[in-house]
Design a protein around this motif. Structure first.
Motif, PDB file in Angstrom:
ATOM      1  N   LEU A   1      95.517  41.192  49.961  1.00  0.00           N
ATOM      2  CA  LEU A   1      95.226  42.165  49.172  1.00  0.00           C
ATOM      3  C   LEU A   1      94.453  43.411  49.664  1.00  0.00           C
ATOM      4  O   LEU A   1      94.878  44.305  49.410  1.00  0.00           O
ATOM      5  N   ALA A   2      93.470  42.840  50.522  1.00  0.00           N
ATOM      6  CA  ALA A   2      92.830  43.968  51.121  1.00  0.00           C
ATOM      7  C   ALA A   2      93.544  44.729  52.059  1.00  0.00           C
ATOM      8  O   ALA A   2      93.361  45.887  52.031  1.00  0.00           O
ATOM      9  N   GLU A   3      94.719  44.260  52.697  1.00  0.00           N
ATOM     10  CA  GLU A   3      95.497  44.979  53.766  1.00  0.00           C
ATOM     11  C   GLU A   3      96.530  45.999  52.783  1.00  0.00           C
ATOM     12  O   GLU A   3      96.592  46.987  53.434  1.00  0.00           O
ATOM     13  N   HIS A   4      96.840  45.386  51.798  1.00  0.00           N
ATOM     14  CA  HIS A   4      97.736  45.867  51.098  1.00  0.00           C
ATOM     15  C   HIS A   4      97.014  47.454  50.307  1.00  0.00           C
ATOM     16  O   HIS A   4      97.758  48.590  50.484  1.00  0.00           O
ATOM     17  N   LEU A   5      95.928  47.439  50.079  1.00  0.00           N
ATOM     18  CA  LEU A   5      95.004  48.351  49.555  1.00  0.00           C
ATOM     19  C   LEU A   5      94.792  49.123  50.524  1.00  0.00           C
ATOM     20  O   LEU A   5      94.695  50.683  50.391  1.00  0.00           O
ATOM     21  N   GLU A   6      94.160  48.906  51.641  1.00  0.00           N
ATOM     22  CA  GLU A   6      93.811  49.608  52.938  1.00  0.00           C
ATOM     23  C   GLU A   6      95.051  50.543  53.175  1.00  0.00           C
ATOM     24  O   GLU A   6      94.877  51.766  53.706  1.00  0.00           O
ATOM     25  N   ALA A   7      96.270  50.064  53.210  1.00  0.00           N
ATOM     26  CA  ALA A   7      97.357  50.688  53.747  1.00  0.00           C
ATOM     27  C   ALA A   7      97.775  52.059  52.615  1.00  0.00           C
ATOM     28  O   ALA A   7      98.377  52.890  53.273  1.00  0.00           O
ATOM     29  N   GLN A   8      97.252  51.999  51.444  1.00  0.00           N
ATOM     30  CA  GLN A   8      97.422  53.089  50.459  1.00  0.00           C
ATOM     31  C   GLN A   8      96.307  53.958  50.462  1.00  0.00           C
ATOM     32  O   GLN A   8      96.514  55.094  50.186  1.00  0.00           O
ATOM     33  N   ILE A   9      94.916  53.636  50.813  1.00  0.00           N
ATOM     34  CA  ILE A   9      93.787  54.448  50.495  1.00  0.00           C
ATOM     35  C   ILE A   9      93.873  55.708  51.139  1.00  0.00           C
ATOM     36  O   ILE A   9      93.335  56.684  50.885  1.00  0.00           O
ATOM     37  N   GLY A  10      94.376  55.594  52.650  1.00  0.00           N
ATOM     38  CA  GLY A  10      94.568  56.815  53.267  1.00  0.00           C
ATOM     39  C   GLY A  10      95.196  58.042  52.677  1.00  0.00           C
ATOM     40  O   GLY A  10      94.838  59.370  53.132  1.00  0.00           O
ATOM     41  N   ALA A  11      96.133  57.914  51.797  1.00  0.00           N
ATOM     42  CA  ALA A  11      97.199  58.708  51.445  1.00  0.00           C
ATOM     43  C   ALA A  11      96.572  59.320  50.031  1.00  0.00           C
ATOM     44  O   ALA A  11      97.185  60.240  49.318  1.00  0.00           O
ATOM     45  N   VAL A  12      95.340  58.649  49.648  1.00  0.00           N
ATOM     46  CA  VAL A  12      94.891  59.313  48.170  1.00  0.00           C
ATOM     47  C   VAL A  12      93.993  60.479  48.172  1.00  0.00           C
ATOM     48  O   VAL A  12      94.183  61.174  47.383  1.00  0.00           O
ATOM     49  N   SER A  13      93.323  60.613  49.158  1.00  0.00           N
ATOM     50  CA  SER A  13      92.388  61.571  49.424  1.00  0.00           C
ATOM     51  C   SER A  13      91.922  61.973  50.906  1.00  0.00           C
ATOM     52  O   SER A  13      92.251  61.109  51.953  1.00  0.00           O
ATOM     53  N   SER A  14      91.557  63.080  50.842  1.00  0.00           N
ATOM     54  CA  SER A  14      91.300  63.589  52.388  1.00  0.00           C
ATOM     55  C   SER A  14      89.849  63.634  52.582  1.00  0.00           C
ATOM     56  O   SER A  14      89.122  64.047  53.660  1.00  0.00           O
TER      57      SER A  14
END
Length: 489
Positions: free
Chosen positions: A130-143
């Motif tokens: 779950l942590a890896e799945h969330l980490e893969a998305q977090i970079g595209a959410v905000s700068s």
């Protein structure tokens, strides 16, 4: 009496664990998949060992059939992979045991598989956590790198179910940032997939999913804020609070039941050991049971003797010759230990099938009380040997895949006084009775005692309650609420 030094010659006996015995004990307790890893290390460390198609000479021998001499009418047990010449391994080292099991044990069956069972390469894919799945998305959410830093810290605090249990004020203090900044980061985390992750309570988790589905209106908000009333089945009160009619309320309940209370469980929470059967049981009992080790997981080792001869002819140093002889001895000992391990597993499995034939023919309701001591006495082995054989081993038959220790259950007195019945059989009857009840006719524990007594089970009320709770069935009040809720939905 004069004091002075002197020499005395005394004889004594002591029990010593040789390296060969230590290896045999270790191999006996390992599953076939663990043996595979052990063999991989042995291949790396011993140049005289190599993987081969035939690891045991007995594989070329015809199959042997073993019949119980005391019962000529008993079904035949056809053992695949056991010769007559070599005896199974029996390690009777009582003084060295540290993990003995009495056998009064019951496990939950892992259903699945057919008569042949899954192969060695049928394993689950390595899914991201779950942590890896969330980490893969977090970079595209905000700068905003500072905000993403706090968000990543929050991801590390989320449990496997997807909830954040650490108070935000505590997170703010540990990071030295304002509380508003942490709340902003949490809002970012809660926009990630799966919906509902990062919630601090069940209500918040379901609210996030309702908002995602565009169903979070004031009526649904009141329903989610009063989940304790839903659990108690107070539907009339909830309809008044939400100000909806029966049809709308039923739709809201269906929508609520469709949400996931543990969104994080959709993704891998870490490594999961594959369940691959070590023993395969086939046949319908009419023509006998065929018991075989799973060939897909059996280790195959041979000694490369031509290579040994070549190395020995080139050794001029005495130390090198001694080292080579030690490697040859280790290789032969390992192959012999593997051979004995397989014979022992087959012998124990054959006795289990013989003792629990009712299960293989008619199901769990015909399980007999069985302990490891009973099996050990029947096959003339030590109880600790049976304990090691049944550890981490799985058996596949037409009814599914079960851990070997599943077949060892304690006994319950029968009402006719003719003997004892298995605790698993009692649990199966309790489960069947509870599943057959309706919302208007829920069985109390006293009623279950009466019905079980009619079926031949003489149990006290507290025993029935203990077994009911052990298989995850709630009290009569809880079951009534659940069935009413299911009927309304």
């Amino acid at each position: 009496m004069a004091l002075g030094p002197r020499l005395d010659l005394r004889q004594s006996q002591s029990l010593t664990m040789t390296p060969q015995l230590q290896q045999a004990i270790k191999l006996l307790a390992l599953s076939n998949l663990e043996i595979e890893a052990f063999i991989g290390d042995a291949l790396d460390n011993n140049p005289l060992l190599e993987a081969g198609e035939i690891s045991l000479e007995r594989q070329a021998e015809p199959d042997t059939r073993e019949e119980a001499p005391e019962d000529p009418s008993a079904d035949q047990l056809i053992l695949r992979g056991q010769g007559e010449a070599d005896a199974p391994l029996d390690i009777d080292v009582t003084a060295l045991d540290r993990d003995r099991d009495t056998g009064d044990w019951s496990a939950t069956a892992t259903l699945g598989g057919g008569e042949e069972g899954p192969g060695i390469d049928e394993r689950g894919d390595d899914e991201p956590t779950l942590a890896e799945h969330l980490e893969a998305q977090i970079g595209a959410v905000s700068s905003d790198h500072a905000l993403l830093f706090v968000a990543r810290h929050l991801i590390g605090l989320i449990d496997e179910a997807g909830y954040l249990s650490t108070p935000l004020l505590e997170v703010a203090d540990s990071l030295g940032v304002p509380l508003a900044r942490v709340e902003e980061a949490l809002a970012v985390v809660q926009t990630l997939d799966p919906t509902g992750v990062g919630a601090r309570s069940l209500s918040e988790c379901l609210a996030l999913q309702a908002k995602e589905a565009d169903r979070y209106d004031p009526c649904m908000a009141r329903l989610i804020d009063n989940l304790e009333l839903v659990a108690r089945g107070e539907f009339a009160r909830l309809k008044r609070m939400c100000d909806v009619d029966d049809e709308d309320f039923a739709d809201m309940l269906i929508e609520l039941r469709g949400y996931d209370p543990k969104p994080g469980m959709r993704h891998g929470g870490g490594e999961r050991a594959p369940v691959v059967p070590d023993i395969l049981i086939s046949g319908d009992g009419d023509k006998g049971w065929e018991i075989a080790l799973n060939q897909a997981t059996l280790p195959r080792l041979i000694v490369n003797r031509p290579y040994y001869v070549e190395l020995r002819s080139g050794c001029v140093d005495r130390g090198a010759r001694r080292w080579l002889s030690e490697r040859l001895s280790e290789a032969n000992s390992l192959i012999k230990a593997l051979d004995q391990r397989q014979k022992t597993i087959l012998k124990v499995a054959a006795e289990i099938v013989k003792q629990q034939e009712g299960f293989f023919r008619r199901g769990v309701s015909h399980l007999r009380p069985l302990t490891m001591r009973m099996v050990a006495e029947a096959i003339e082995m030590h109880e600790s040997t049976v304990s090691r054989v049944t550890s981490n081993k799985y058996l596949n038959c037409g009814r599914g895949t079960f851990e070997l220790k599943y077949f060892f259950t304690s006994g319950v007195a029968s009402s006719d006084g003719e003997g004892a019945v298995s605790a698993e059989a009692v649990k199966a009857q309790i489960r069947a009775l509870c599943e057959a009840e309706s919302a208007d006719d829920i069985l109390s524990d006293d009623k279950l005692v009466e019905l079980l007594k009619e079926k031949g089970f003489d149990l006290a009320r507290r025993t029935v309650a203990k077994y009911r709770e052990a298989i995850g069935i709630g009290s009569s009040v809880q079951r009534r609420r659940q069935k009413k809720l299911a009927r309304v939905a």
